[in-house]
Design an enzyme around this catalytic site. Sequence first.
Site, PDB file in Angstrom:
ATOM      1  N   GLU A   1      -6.479   5.093   7.972  1.00 19.53           N
ATOM      2  CA  GLU A   1      -6.263   6.589   7.696  1.00 19.53           C
ATOM      3  C   GLU A   1      -7.416   6.973   6.955  1.00 19.53           C
ATOM      4  O   GLU A   1      -7.556   8.361   7.371  1.00 19.53           O
ATOM      5  CB  GLU A   1      -4.975   6.497   6.878  1.00 19.53           C
TER       6      GLU A   1
ATOM      7  N   GLY B   1       2.737  -1.117   4.144  1.00 23.63           N
ATOM      8  CA  GLY B   1       3.098  -0.059   3.838  1.00 23.63           C
ATOM      9  C   GLY B   1       4.411   0.367   3.411  1.00 23.63           C
ATOM     10  O   GLY B   1       4.972   0.017   2.195  1.00 23.63           O
ATOM     11  N   GLY B   2       5.267   0.772   4.599  1.00 23.69           N
ATOM     12  CA  GLY B   2       6.637   1.353   4.307  1.00 23.69           C
ATOM     13  C   GLY B   2       7.497   0.455   3.404  1.00 23.69           C
ATOM     14  O   GLY B   2       8.081   0.681   2.464  1.00 23.69           O
TER      15      GLY B   2
ATOM     16  N   SER C   1       3.535  -2.792  10.010  1.00 18.99           N
ATOM     17  CA  SER C   1       5.066  -3.052  10.230  1.00 18.99           C
ATOM     18  C   SER C   1       5.418  -4.218   9.932  1.00 18.99           C
ATOM     19  O   SER C   1       6.310  -4.986  10.597  1.00 18.99           O
ATOM     20  CB  SER C   1       5.311  -2.559  11.594  1.00 18.99           C
TER      21      SER C   1
ATOM     22  N   HIS D   1      -9.442   1.747   4.794  1.00 17.82           N
ATOM     23  CA  HIS D   1      -8.203   1.927   5.532  1.00 17.82           C
ATOM     24  C   HIS D   1      -8.288   2.800   6.817  1.00 17.82           C
ATOM     25  O   HIS D   1      -8.973   3.754   6.834  1.00 17.82           O
ATOM     26  CB  HIS D   1      -6.950   2.391   4.575  1.00 17.82           C
TER      27      HIS D   1
ATOM     28  N   ASN E   1       0.776  -1.149  -0.006  1.00 15.58           N
ATOM     29  CA  ASN E   1       0.182   0.015   0.016  1.00 15.58           C
ATOM     30  C   ASN E   1       0.925   1.195   0.109  1.00 15.58           C
ATOM     31  O   ASN E   1       1.426   1.593   0.991  1.00 15.58           O
ATOM     32  CB  ASN E   1      -0.941   0.062   1.149  1.00 15.58           C
ATOM     33  N   TRP E   2       1.095   1.868  -1.318  1.00 17.40           N
ATOM     34  CA  TRP E   2       1.958   3.165  -1.438  1.00 17.40           C
ATOM     35  C   TRP E   2       1.396   4.201  -0.433  1.00 17.40           C
ATOM     36  O   TRP E   2       2.164   5.037  -0.156  1.00 17.40           O
ATOM     37  CB  TRP E   2       2.145   3.450  -2.860  1.00 17.40           C
ATOM     38  N   LYS E   3       0.214   4.265  -0.335  1.00 19.44           N
ATOM     39  CA  LYS E   3      -0.367   5.478   0.426  1.00 19.44           C
ATOM     40  C   LYS E   3      -0.179   6.659  -0.485  1.00 19.44           C
ATOM     41  O   LYS E   3      -0.296   6.497  -1.641  1.00 19.44           O
ATOM     42  CB  LYS E   3       0.186   5.853   2.140  1.00 19.44           C
TER      43      LYS E   3
ATOM     44  N   GLU F   1      -5.637  -4.931  10.277  1.00 17.69           N
ATOM     45  CA  GLU F   1      -4.617  -3.910  10.588  1.00 17.69           C
ATOM     46  C   GLU F   1      -4.612  -3.160  11.908  1.00 17.69           C
ATOM     47  O   GLU F   1      -5.535  -2.057  12.166  1.00 17.69           O
ATOM     48  CB  GLU F   1      -4.439  -2.799   9.434  1.00 17.69           C
TER      49      GLU F   1
ATOM     50  N   GLY G   1       2.881   1.509  10.547  1.00 19.81           N
ATOM     51  CA  GLY G   1       3.805   2.928  10.619  1.00 19.81           C
ATOM     52  C   GLY G   1       4.847   3.040  11.792  1.00 19.81           C
ATOM     53  O   GLY G   1       5.351   4.079  11.887  1.00 19.81           O
TER      54      GLY G   1
HETATM   55  P1  13P Z   1       3.050  -0.109   7.621  1.00 22.59           P
HETATM   56  O1  13P Z   1       3.643  -1.310   6.983  1.00 22.59           O
HETATM   57  O2  13P Z   1       3.946   0.985   6.870  1.00 22.59           O
HETATM   58  O3  13P Z   1       3.076  -0.164   9.012  1.00 22.59           O
HETATM   59  O4  13P Z   1       1.809   0.255   6.908  1.00 22.59           O
HETATM   60  C1  13P Z   1       0.604  -0.656   7.102  1.00 22.59           C
HETATM   61  C2  13P Z   1      -0.331  -0.362   6.526  1.00 22.59           C
HETATM   62  O5  13P Z   1      -1.218   0.876   6.667  1.00 22.59           O
HETATM   63  C3  13P Z   1      -0.927  -1.049   5.162  1.00 22.59           C
HETATM   64  O6  13P Z   1      -1.993  -0.668   4.724  1.00 22.59           O
END
Ligand code: 13P
Length: 249
Positions: free
Chosen positions: A95, A232-233, A211, A93, A9-11, A165, A171
Amino acid sequence: MRKPIIVGNWKMNKTPSEALEFMKGIEEVLTGEEAADYGVGAPYVDLDVCVKNAKNLIIAAENCNEKDSGAYTGEVSVPMLKEVGITYCIIGHSERRTYYNETNEHCALKAKRLLADNIIPILCIGETEAEYDAGKTADVIKTQLAGSLAGLEACEVAKMVIAYEPIWAIGTGKSATKEIAEDCCKLVRDTVKALYDEETGEAVRVQYGGSVKPDNIREYMACEDIDGALIGGASLKVDSFKEIIDATK
Ligand code: 13P
């Protein structure tokens, strides 16, 4: 047998040219013979370049609107995503729930609309740190699932991906232990079984997210009820996503 599914997920990261560079780097390591599905969720403006350069990688949108068209400035509809060639879409999500007031009701409408066009929703759920500390995790999971799946038929839910999640793990580098992740992913499956039936619960693919990194993905993937990860990251750099593919293919 559920096929594992690992999605980045690049956000709000990567311009189209950066997305193209990533696609070239990752496509060269995928053969299509892998035991798992691999994909990335990309910002709207990157989707076209991603789809055009995807051979084996699934391309997901990170959001959609539940309505087909109209006066909704800044929104993108499912028919628009369909025409670009999108096959998966992340919804709910944390966020988006936190910053843009996306609710379980929105998720249910979005999922229904996506499935009508054969786009697979990746529904995200998960509790906050305060809810976790207060022992409310199970209640949150059950409430979010009941609300976000409202109005969906069993045959629709069976096609979906549900990403558990925990918000405290997103993150933060504070990933859930494999025991917590497995217990919660099992609860997701058991809740789907309770809302629908055994077959639907066994069919739905459940991911853990929060994470996830190249050095911990194997332990999650070894868990019975975890069918993949939403990352994510660690999905942003070609090298770390390649390491994740290597660890799981
Ligand atoms: P991280 O892997 O950066 O913790 O993010 C997880 C996420 O929100 C995937 O949708």
